[in-house]
Design a protein around this motif. Structure first.
Motif, short mmCIF file in Angstrom:
data_model
loop_
_atom_site.label_atom_id
_atom_site.label_comp_id
_atom_site.label_asym_id
_atom_site.label_seq_id
_atom_site.Cartn_x
_atom_site.Cartn_y
_atom_site.Cartn_z
N PHE A 17 -5.44 -10.65 -11.30
CA PHE A 17 -4.18 -10.65 -10.58
C PHE A 17 -4.30 -10.29 -9.10
O PHE A 17 -3.29 -10.11 -8.42
CB PHE A 17 -3.18 -9.71 -11.28
CG PHE A 17 -2.86 -10.18 -12.67
CD1 PHE A 17 -2.02 -11.26 -12.88
CD2 PHE A 17 -3.41 -9.54 -13.77
CE1 PHE A 17 -1.73 -11.70 -14.16
CE2 PHE A 17 -3.13 -9.97 -15.05
CZ PHE A 17 -2.29 -11.05 -15.25
N ALA A 18 -5.51 -10.21 -8.57
CA ALA A 18 -5.76 -9.92 -7.16
C ALA A 18 -5.01 -8.69 -6.68
O ALA A 18 -4.31 -8.72 -5.68
CB ALA A 18 -5.41 -11.14 -6.31
N LEU A 19 -5.20 -7.59 -7.41
CA LEU A 19 -4.54 -6.35 -7.05
C LEU A 19 -5.34 -5.62 -5.96
O LEU A 19 -6.56 -5.65 -5.97
CB LEU A 19 -4.42 -5.43 -8.27
CG LEU A 19 -3.66 -6.02 -9.46
CD1 LEU A 19 -3.70 -5.05 -10.63
CD2 LEU A 19 -2.24 -6.36 -9.09
N LYS A 20 -4.63 -4.96 -5.06
CA LYS A 20 -5.30 -4.25 -3.97
C LYS A 20 -5.80 -2.88 -4.40
O LYS A 20 -6.69 -2.33 -3.78
CB LYS A 20 -4.37 -4.13 -2.78
CG LYS A 20 -4.09 -5.48 -2.16
CD LYS A 20 -3.42 -5.36 -0.83
CE LYS A 20 -3.32 -6.75 -0.23
NZ LYS A 20 -2.83 -6.76 1.10
N LYS A 21 -5.21 -2.28 -5.43
CA LYS A 21 -5.70 -1.00 -5.92
C LYS A 21 -5.64 -0.98 -7.44
O LYS A 21 -4.77 -1.61 -8.05
CB LYS A 21 -4.92 0.17 -5.32
CG LYS A 21 -3.50 0.31 -5.80
CD LYS A 21 -2.88 1.58 -5.23
CE LYS A 21 -1.65 1.92 -6.04
NZ LYS A 21 -1.13 3.22 -5.77
N ASN A 43 5.43 -4.84 -4.70
CA ASN A 43 5.85 -3.58 -4.08
C ASN A 43 6.67 -3.89 -2.83
O ASN A 43 6.99 -5.04 -2.54
CB ASN A 43 4.65 -2.67 -3.80
CG ASN A 43 3.67 -3.27 -2.82
OD1 ASN A 43 4.00 -4.15 -2.02
ND2 ASN A 43 2.43 -2.80 -2.86
N ALA A 44 7.02 -2.85 -2.07
CA ALA A 44 7.88 -3.03 -0.89
C ALA A 44 7.25 -3.94 0.16
O ALA A 44 7.96 -4.60 0.91
CB ALA A 44 8.19 -1.66 -0.28
N ARG A 45 5.90 -4.00 0.20
CA ARG A 45 5.22 -4.88 1.15
C ARG A 45 5.00 -6.28 0.58
O ARG A 45 4.32 -7.09 1.18
CB ARG A 45 3.89 -4.26 1.56
CG ARG A 45 4.04 -2.97 2.34
CD ARG A 45 2.69 -2.38 2.74
NE ARG A 45 1.74 -2.28 1.66
CZ ARG A 45 1.66 -1.26 0.78
NH1 ARG A 45 2.52 -0.27 0.86
NH2 ARG A 45 0.76 -1.25 -0.16
#
Length: 98
Positions: A17-21, A43-45
């Motif tokens: 899912f190409a998650l950043k964290k 998320n908000a971004r």
């Protein structure tokens, strides 16, 4: 979704899912109503983020005192915007990927 499902494995969440964290926390492989399991949201971004959530539109812990517990497992397309249990989240676009 009827009663249960197999959750995504922790090591597959980030790459698939190409998650950043990475997602912290533990969950069971087989998920039933009111079990914690990962979902993917923005998320908000507007980045994809994995969070732990309860399975069911209104988890048992969020039911108001004095309200008889009712099942929120199945929403029907023809009534989702009208029923008290689904209408507000549906109108607010509270959606996620399970």
């Amino acid at each position: 979704m009827c009663t249960n499902y197999q959750s995504t494995k922790k090591d597959a969440l980030g790459p698939v899912f190409a998650l950043k964290k990475p997602l912290d926390g533990e969950w069971k492989n087989e998920v039933w109503q009111d079990y914690q399991a990962p979902i993917i949201v923005h998320n908000a971004r507007r980045d994809r983020e994995a969070v732990l959530a309860n399975y069911g539109m209104v988890p048992k812990a969020k039911m108001p005192p004095g309200i008889k517990r009712y099942s929120t497992m199945n929403a029907r397309a023809e009534t989702i915007g009208e029923l008290r249990s689904f209408a507000k989240p549906w109108r607010e676009g509270r959606l996620c990927l399970i």
